[in-house]
Design a protein around this motif. Structure first.
Motif, short mmCIF file in Angstrom:
data_model
loop_
_atom_site.label_atom_id
_atom_site.label_comp_id
_atom_site.label_asym_id
_atom_site.label_seq_id
_atom_site.Cartn_x
_atom_site.Cartn_y
_atom_site.Cartn_z
N PRO A 8 -5.51 -1.03 -6.85
CA PRO A 8 -4.82 -1.89 -5.88
C PRO A 8 -5.78 -2.38 -4.81
CG PRO A 8 -3.55 0.10 -6.33
CD PRO A 8 -4.90 0.30 -6.96
N ASN A 23 2.34 3.35 -3.30
CA ASN A 23 1.39 4.16 -4.07
C ASN A 23 1.33 5.58 -3.52
OD1 ASN A 23 -0.30 1.93 -5.69
ND2 ASN A 23 0.07 1.15 -3.64
N SER A 42 0.82 -1.21 0.00
CA SER A 42 0.00 0.00 0.00
C SER A 42 0.86 1.26 0.00
CB SER A 42 -0.93 0.01 1.22
OG SER A 42 -0.18 0.08 2.42
N PRO A 92 -0.12 3.84 -8.33
CA PRO A 92 1.18 3.16 -8.20
C PRO A 92 2.33 4.08 -8.61
CG PRO A 92 -0.43 1.72 -9.26
CD PRO A 92 -1.06 3.08 -9.18
N GLU A 93 3.49 3.79 -8.04
CA GLU A 93 4.68 4.59 -8.30
C GLU A 93 4.95 4.70 -9.80
OE1 GLU A 93 9.43 4.42 -7.07
OE2 GLU A 93 8.21 2.61 -7.06
N LEU A 150 -5.51 5.03 -5.22
CA LEU A 150 -4.11 4.68 -5.03
C LEU A 150 -3.44 4.66 -6.39
CD1 LEU A 150 -4.14 1.84 -2.33
CD2 LEU A 150 -3.38 4.21 -2.06
#
Length: 320
Positions: free
Chosen positions: A189, A103, A100, A145-146, A143
């Motif tokens: 996610p 993100n 988690s 993501p990177e 969320l």
């Protein structure tokens, strides 16, 4: 890539054609072109761009674009979105076991904060939060993501106009962003972002400092610590300065003093220099930031800036 899709619509052609090519080969070819506009010629099985020919790659039978599902919850200018993502991006965790925290959280709760959208990231050692003051009618909980954040920041200079955020508590699993220039989507996610508000302490006495000057001091101390396994720098806050001190066995020590405006009470606390460097790197363009350290054994330092941003940095220890 890993369920993330970026769709960029191009002007329509008289005859609908499609081709699948290696992305990196296409990028390398386009980088070498000097013209602002190029001619793309697609024929059966190949594509030509300014004399460079690409042959159709093997296409998966089920290859179909998957745009985000669900309604647009909120819209904002691309530059506004990208700027706040860039502020918090450096705090994203790189440890996949804490999924988690890999993100960026974009969230709003109109019932509690009717005029704010929050952007939050944390790796467990420090937390970054930016917010945007604007009316919000629908709740947002997304969320990002990177890798999606990196794609967004890469394309943001080329995108003008508003961007819509597709998400919501009851939306399907496919979420994302859309505008007239692109669509970016990914699987929602399954994890929940930890409750971050409880780790943001109330502001105490603060010091005002130029972040670029403090960053240079931290980098000088870090250059010494890179030679060892040590990561802690002592930060001494007094009336007119912030002093950064680093020492390590076999490497020596260094002390750098930076002018600041603060309080008479002296405060000494130690931080991981790498986290402090990340934080100051994101703020180096600001004229001033405010730093509010705590002397409590588990106390945190709050760093805030005039651009609706704050960060919470956890200390390594409390020096005597």
């Amino acid at each position: 890539l890993d369920g993330i899709e970026l769709i960029v619509p191009l002007p329509p052609t008289p005859d609908e054609e499609s081709i699948l090519v290696a992305a990196m080969h296409l990028i390398d070819a386009l980088k070498g072109l000097k013209n602002d506009r190029v001619t793309i010629d697609i024929t059966a099985g190949s594509m030509s761009i300014e004399g460079i020919t690409f042959v159709n790659q093997t296409r998966e039978p089920d290859f179909e674009p998957r745009p985000p599902e669900g309604a647009v919850q909120v819209r904002m200018p691309m530059a506004t979105l990208a700027y706040r993502i860039a502020l918090v991006r450096l705090a994203v965790s790189t440890e996949s076991i804490r999924h988690s925290l890999t993100n960026v959280l974009i969230e709003s709760n109109p019932a509690e904060e009717p005029n704010a959208i929050n952007f939050v990231a944390s790796d467990g050692q420090w937390l970054a939060r930016a917010w945007l003051q604007m009316p919000v009618a629908a709740p947002v909980n997304l969320l990002m993501p990177e890798r999606v954040a990196d794609v967004l920041l890469a394309i943001s200079p080329e995108v003008a106009g508003p961007v819509g955020i597709h998400c919501g508590p009851n939306d399907p699993d496919r979420v994302g962003l859309s505008s007239a220039a692109f669509t970016l989507s990914w699987e929602r996610p399954g994890d929940s972002f930890p409750e971050y508000r409880q780790v943001i302490p109330d502001l105490g006495p603060f010091w005002s400092v130029k972040p670029a000057e403090l960053l240079a001091a931290v980098q000088k101390a870090g250059a010494l610590l890179k030679k060892t396994k040590a990561v802690a720098v002592d930060c001494t806050f007094d009336l007119s300065s912030i002093t950064i001190h680093a020492a390590a066995d076999g490497a020596g020590e260094t002390t750098v003093r930076v002018d600041s405006k603060g309080h008479r009470k002296k405060v000494v606390v130690a931080f991981n220099w790498k986290n402090l460097q990340k934080l100051l790197t994101g703020l180096r363009g600001e004229d001033n930031v405010w730093m509010a350290p705590s002397e409590k054994p588990m106390g945190a330092m709050v760093v805030s800036a005039p651009n609706d941003f704050c960060a919470v940095l956890m200390p390594i220890w409390n020096p005597k």
